[in-house]
Structure formats: C-alpha cells, structure tokens
Motif scaffolding. Sequence first.
Motif, PDB file in Angstrom:
ATOM      1  N   SER A 120       0.813  -1.223   0.000  1.00  0.00           N
ATOM      2  CA  SER A 120       0.000   0.000   0.000  1.00  0.00           C
ATOM      3  C   SER A 120       0.844   1.268   0.000  1.00  0.00           C
ATOM      4  N   ALA A 121       2.163   1.112   0.060  1.00  0.00           N
ATOM      5  CA  ALA A 121       3.041   2.282   0.053  1.00  0.00           C
ATOM      6  C   ALA A 121       3.262   2.766  -1.374  1.00  0.00           C
ATOM      7  N   SER A 122       3.747   3.994  -1.495  1.00  0.00           N
ATOM      8  CA  SER A 122       4.023   4.559  -2.820  1.00  0.00           C
ATOM      9  C   SER A 122       5.079   5.640  -2.717  1.00  0.00           C
ATOM     10  N   ASN A 123       5.743   5.895  -3.834  1.00  0.00           N
ATOM     11  CA  ASN A 123       6.692   6.999  -3.966  1.00  0.00           C
ATOM     12  C   ASN A 123       7.792   6.969  -2.897  1.00  0.00           C
ATOM     13  N   ILE A 124       8.448   5.816  -2.779  1.00  0.00           N
ATOM     14  CA  ILE A 124       9.573   5.684  -1.858  1.00  0.00           C
ATOM     15  C   ILE A 124      10.727   5.024  -2.585  1.00  0.00           C
ATOM     16  N   ILE A 125      11.914   5.605  -2.451  1.00  0.00           N
ATOM     17  CA  ILE A 125      13.149   4.984  -2.919  1.00  0.00           C
ATOM     18  C   ILE A 125      13.890   4.454  -1.700  1.00  0.00           C
ATOM     19  N   PHE A 126      14.192   3.152  -1.698  1.00  0.00           N
ATOM     20  CA  PHE A 126      15.049   2.565  -0.679  1.00  0.00           C
ATOM     21  C   PHE A 126      16.413   2.315  -1.317  1.00  0.00           C
ATOM     22  N   SER A 127      17.414   3.088  -0.923  1.00  0.00           N
ATOM     23  CA  SER A 127      18.756   2.908  -1.469  1.00  0.00           C
ATOM     24  C   SER A 127      19.655   2.274  -0.423  1.00  0.00           C
ATOM     25  N   ASN A 128      20.495   1.349  -0.866  1.00  0.00           N
ATOM     26  CA  ASN A 128      21.397   0.656   0.052  1.00  0.00           C
ATOM     27  C   ASN A 128      22.725   0.358  -0.619  1.00  0.00           C
ATOM     28  N   GLY A 129      23.810   0.618   0.095  1.00  0.00           N
ATOM     29  CA  GLY A 129      25.135   0.191  -0.334  1.00  0.00           C
ATOM     30  C   GLY A 129      25.431  -1.175   0.266  1.00  0.00           C
ATOM     31  N   LEU A 130      25.881  -2.094  -0.534  1.00  0.00           N
ATOM     32  CA  LEU A 130      26.059  -3.467  -0.064  1.00  0.00           C
ATOM     33  C   LEU A 130      27.280  -3.649   0.821  1.00  0.00           C
ATOM     34  N   LEU A 131      28.161  -2.657   0.900  1.00  0.00           N
ATOM     35  CA  LEU A 131      29.270  -2.717   1.851  1.00  0.00           C
ATOM     36  C   LEU A 131      28.813  -2.395   3.267  1.00  0.00           C
ATOM     37  N   ASP A 132      27.677  -1.771   3.381  1.00  0.00           N
ATOM     38  CA  ASP A 132      27.143  -1.303   4.650  1.00  0.00           C
ATOM     39  C   ASP A 132      26.443  -2.447   5.382  1.00  0.00           C
ATOM     40  N   PRO A 133      26.840  -2.755   6.631  1.00  0.00           N
ATOM     41  CA  PRO A 133      26.166  -3.854   7.338  1.00  0.00           C
ATOM     42  C   PRO A 133      24.688  -3.634   7.562  1.00  0.00           C
ATOM     43  N   TRP A 134      24.259  -2.358   7.592  1.00  0.00           N
ATOM     44  CA  TRP A 134      22.831  -2.105   7.795  1.00  0.00           C
ATOM     45  C   TRP A 134      21.999  -2.450   6.558  1.00  0.00           C
ATOM     46  N   SER A 135      22.664  -2.672   5.424  1.00  0.00           N
ATOM     47  CA  SER A 135      21.910  -3.104   4.239  1.00  0.00           C
ATOM     48  C   SER A 135      21.289  -4.472   4.465  1.00  0.00           C
ATOM     49  N   SER A 136      21.808  -5.235   5.437  1.00  0.00           N
ATOM     50  CA  SER A 136      21.257  -6.555   5.722  1.00  0.00           C
ATOM     51  C   SER A 136      19.809  -6.489   6.189  1.00  0.00           C
ATOM     52  N   GLY A 137      19.377  -5.336   6.674  1.00  0.00           N
ATOM     53  CA  GLY A 137      17.989  -5.165   7.094  1.00  0.00           C
ATOM     54  C   GLY A 137      17.231  -4.188   6.221  1.00  0.00           C
ATOM     55  N   GLY A 138      17.796  -3.871   5.068  1.00  0.00           N
ATOM     56  CA  GLY A 138      17.170  -2.910   4.177  1.00  0.00           C
ATOM     57  C   GLY A 138      16.302  -3.568   3.112  1.00  0.00           C
ATOM     58  N   VAL A 139      15.588  -2.728   2.373  1.00  0.00           N
ATOM     59  CA  VAL A 139      14.738  -3.190   1.271  1.00  0.00           C
ATOM     60  C   VAL A 139      15.611  -3.232   0.024  1.00  0.00           C
ATOM     61  N   LEU A 140      15.991  -4.419  -0.403  1.00  0.00           N
ATOM     62  CA  LEU A 140      16.950  -4.588  -1.496  1.00  0.00           C
ATOM     63  C   LEU A 140      16.282  -4.980  -2.810  1.00  0.00           C
ATOM     64  N   LYS A 141      14.973  -5.207  -2.786  1.00  0.00           N
ATOM     65  CA  LYS A 141      14.250  -5.556  -4.002  1.00  0.00           C
ATOM     66  C   LYS A 141      13.071  -4.611  -4.177  1.00  0.00           C
ATOM     67  N   THR A 142      12.861  -4.181  -5.413  1.00  0.00           N
ATOM     68  CA  THR A 142      11.744  -3.294  -5.718  1.00  0.00           C
ATOM     69  C   THR A 142      10.431  -3.970  -5.352  1.00  0.00           C
ATOM     70  N   GLN A 143       9.575  -3.221  -4.662  1.00  0.00           N
ATOM     71  CA  GLN A 143       8.313  -3.766  -4.172  1.00  0.00           C
ATOM     72  C   GLN A 143       7.132  -3.497  -5.111  1.00  0.00           C
ATOM     73  N   SER A 144       7.215  -2.423  -5.869  1.00  0.00           N
ATOM     74  CA  SER A 144       6.131  -2.060  -6.781  1.00  0.00           C
ATOM     75  C   SER A 144       6.664  -1.015  -7.749  1.00  0.00           C
ATOM     76  N   ASP A 145       5.817  -0.516  -8.622  1.00  0.00           N
ATOM     77  CA  ASP A 145       6.246   0.508  -9.583  1.00  0.00           C
ATOM     78  C   ASP A 145       6.723   1.772  -8.895  1.00  0.00           C
ATOM     79  N   SER A 146       6.232   2.035  -7.693  1.00  0.00           N
ATOM     80  CA  SER A 146       6.578   3.293  -7.028  1.00  0.00           C
ATOM     81  C   SER A 146       7.297   3.098  -5.690  1.00  0.00           C
ATOM     82  N   VAL A 147       7.554   1.867  -5.297  1.00  0.00           N
ATOM     83  CA  VAL A 147       8.398   1.590  -4.130  1.00  0.00           C
ATOM     84  C   VAL A 147       9.592   0.806  -4.655  1.00  0.00           C
TER      85      VAL A 147
END
Length: 486
Positions: free
Chosen positions: A418-445
């Motif tokens: 139900s979310a929209s218009n969000i970019i989740f960016s993550n650098g893979l060297l960063d340990p916090w990327s392990s809990g990030g959104v690494l795959k596109t969820q929809s056309d606008s997330v």
Amino acid sequence: MAAHRNLFSIVVLSLCLCFAHCILVRTKNFQRNKEVFRFYRPPSEYNYKTEYFAQKVDHFGFHNKDSYQQRYLIADQFWDPNGGPIFFYTGNEGDITLFCNNTGFMWDIAPEFKALLIFAEHRYYGTSVPYGPTAFKDPTKMNYLTSEQALADYAVLIKHIKTTTPGAGSSKVIAFGGSYGGMLAAWFRMKYPNVVQGSLAASAPIWTFLEDANCDAFDYTVTETFRKSSPDCVNNIKALWKTLGTTASQAAGLSKLSEMFHLCKPLKTMDDLDALKGWIQSALVYLTMVDYPYPSSFLAPLPAWPVKAACRPLSTPLSGDNLIMGAVKAMNVYFNYTGTTPCFDIGTEATPDLGIRGWGYQSCTEMVAPSCSNGKTDMFEKSDWNFKSYSEGCLETWKVKPDIDWLETQYWGKNLSSASNIIFSNGLLDPWSSGGVLKTQSDSVVAVVIPNGAHHLDLRGANKKDTPDVISARELEKKYITKWLN
C-alpha cells in the motif's frame, strides 16, 4: 545504530551521533542499539539559517499542553517561491547540523530543482529536548520520545512553513533521510502521504527492527565487506579473539596486551579483556559503515577505502604476537589515522551525553534490533540473541520494557503493497543493508542497490572519486524525484 558483543557486561568505546566520546556498560544483547558514534563536526560547508518552532510535546493526547522548541535549519538561496519544491530532511538521533553538513546530495541538486531546503531536528536530540536534560531521569517525560511523535513534529512543522513562508503554500515536499532518518523518511510518506509527495530513504534498515529479523545478518555483512578486501584478513580477525584470550591468560599477559595496544589504562581483569574485544569489534563495524572511496571524517579521520587500509597489516596468515601486532596496526587506521593519539582509552568510566541517552531509550521501546553471531559465517565470537536479558537491561536502565512487535504493527512490516513513492537505497558494503529493502516492491516503491556503496553514500555530496554505481544511483534518484514533482 551499530555493533555488539559478549554475554557478560562489557564496556565498549563507540562513536556517537552527539559528537563526543561515550562509553557504555551494557550486556551483549543490550548493546548494538546502545552503541554511540563519535563524529567529527566539520566546519559548516553550507549557508543556512537556524530557526525554532514551538511543538506540542504530545500530539496524540489532549491533557498535556506542554510544548518545546524544535530546531530546524533552512536554506532558501536556491528556491523559486513560484512553485519550487521543499526538500525536507527527517532528522536522526543527533544534532541536526551534522546531517545538514553531511547530506551534500540535497545541496547539490537544490539549484537544479530550485528547492527550499529544510533540515528538521528530531525531538530529544541536539537542542530540541522537551523538558531539558532532566527529562532523561524521568520515565514519564521520556515517554514522548517515539518515532510517531517525531513524524507528527515533521508534519506540523511543514504545515507551519507552508502557511508562514510566502510562496510555499503549494510547494510539493520530498523527504530525505539516511539510516534511522531514512527509516523516518519512508515512514513519513507512509503515514502522511497528504504532506510529503515522495521519500528517499537511504540505508534505512526498516526490516532489521522486526522480531523475525535474521539476527546474524549484520555480522555476516561486516565479514563479507572485509572478505572483499582480503580473505586472509577475515581469517586473521577470526583467529584474533582466541589469541587475545590465550595471551591474556598467561603470566603478565594483560600487561603485555596493554603495552602492545598502547592503552592509556592497563588491563587488570578478564572483564577488561572483554572491553578490549568490544573496542576492536566496534572499529571493525564502523570501518564497514564508512568504507567510502575517498578520505572522510564522518566518524573519524579516515583514508579512502578504510577497510582495505585496515586489512593491509592482516593480509597474510598470522599467529601469536604477529597477529596481535597486525590488529594493533589495523586499529590505528580507525582510531589514530592522524597519528596524534598518544594512547588509546578503551573506556572504563564515562557518562553518556544526551544523544546516546535518547537512542538508548528508543532502543528499549520501539527500536529493537535482534543481534547475534554464529561464529561460523562471520568473523566474530559466537553469541546468542536473548530478548529476555535485553528486556531486563532496559527495565533496569529506563524502567521500561521494549515492544518488539510494535514497529511491524505501526509501519506495516514487510507488507509495503500500500506504500508509494519511496526509494530505498542501500550500499552493499554497509552492514545495515542486511535489514534494508533490497528488491523493488512495486512501480513506485523501488530499491536502488549500490554494490560498492557504504552507509548512505548516495546522500553524501558528489566527489571526483565516486564510483560509477553511486553516480548512477543518484541520477536514478533524481529521475524519480522529478517524476514525483511532475
């Protein structure tokens, strides 16, 4: 947000969003969320005005009429009052000037978009502290330190700016944030889509703070970042912990380690050895977080690609004293790159400042990050996640117990349909990327992955040594922002 360790109480020197040396006594499972960051405050690179706005202490009740002064920074030199957007930074757990001076991407693109820049300080951090410093001794006053109250602050502040700034009434708002601020930027769009048109959530580990989070993913990512620089470096670090224990158990072993590591205060007990290990482990984590392709001073003065620099003295198989000396040289990269530190204080006494107290409280209410190490796929000693002991530590320190389920209830967990218009960016060297959104969820997330990026590298200002992947990431982010504004 950062490292952890050991089932017994340990003292860990870490680095604080509040710009000071902070030393915390914590149990292992009570620690990752409690770690602090030492930031070097650079001279202000940008021109802005400092303003204050009277915010309600409680946005969700009607009995408490108290207010506090929320600080925010504003820059209007690029702004077109005839339709220019508002770029709004959702402040993190620290002094807002730090984030203003280290979020160069907003400053870089503001002229192109003719944007008004706002950097809002998070309640209970910096100078925006309801009830003042005494609040940290009163659980009833700390009760208003929540992400929900902070997001309400931001929504009310934007309304104030739009109604009091000529030309801003119809301006669209884009939220920016990194780390915890990135989590807030994403949640801001989700909770107040009527206020913010879209959000760039950089290095926002929103899925780390869930009960079913993989507790050893963080340490695995730290290890893989080091492995990318040198497999032998990982093997040496893995062997280091046993070597330190063996040396410490020998006659005069603690004194020997104190001398080898140039410690200001000698190690006297095996608990002090735990403190030394925690000090080393915290540096390894922070090195991965700021593994930038150019010299930086965000956490400490560091060279380009600091993980590679720390791994150089550990890049061949080592053992015994040679392994310890390699570790000493690696620690010098992080804690003494300038060569001006005569000895290292791994910390036995200190009083945390307001910033770390604030995050300590939040990590004992909403922001619970399950943390463990399996000692096999990571380079650390094995340690288990124990929510019961974590909760007991919170109760002892803050008179509260954490609700590990609340974030999933409040911010939808992994169901972002139900979310929209969000970019989740993550650098893979960063340990916090392990809990990030690494795959596109929809056309606008959408997920923007930066293979050679560290902690919110894309939010930093452009640098001639930027890697092609972060340059491409910023261009893609600009395209989405343009789309949202149009």
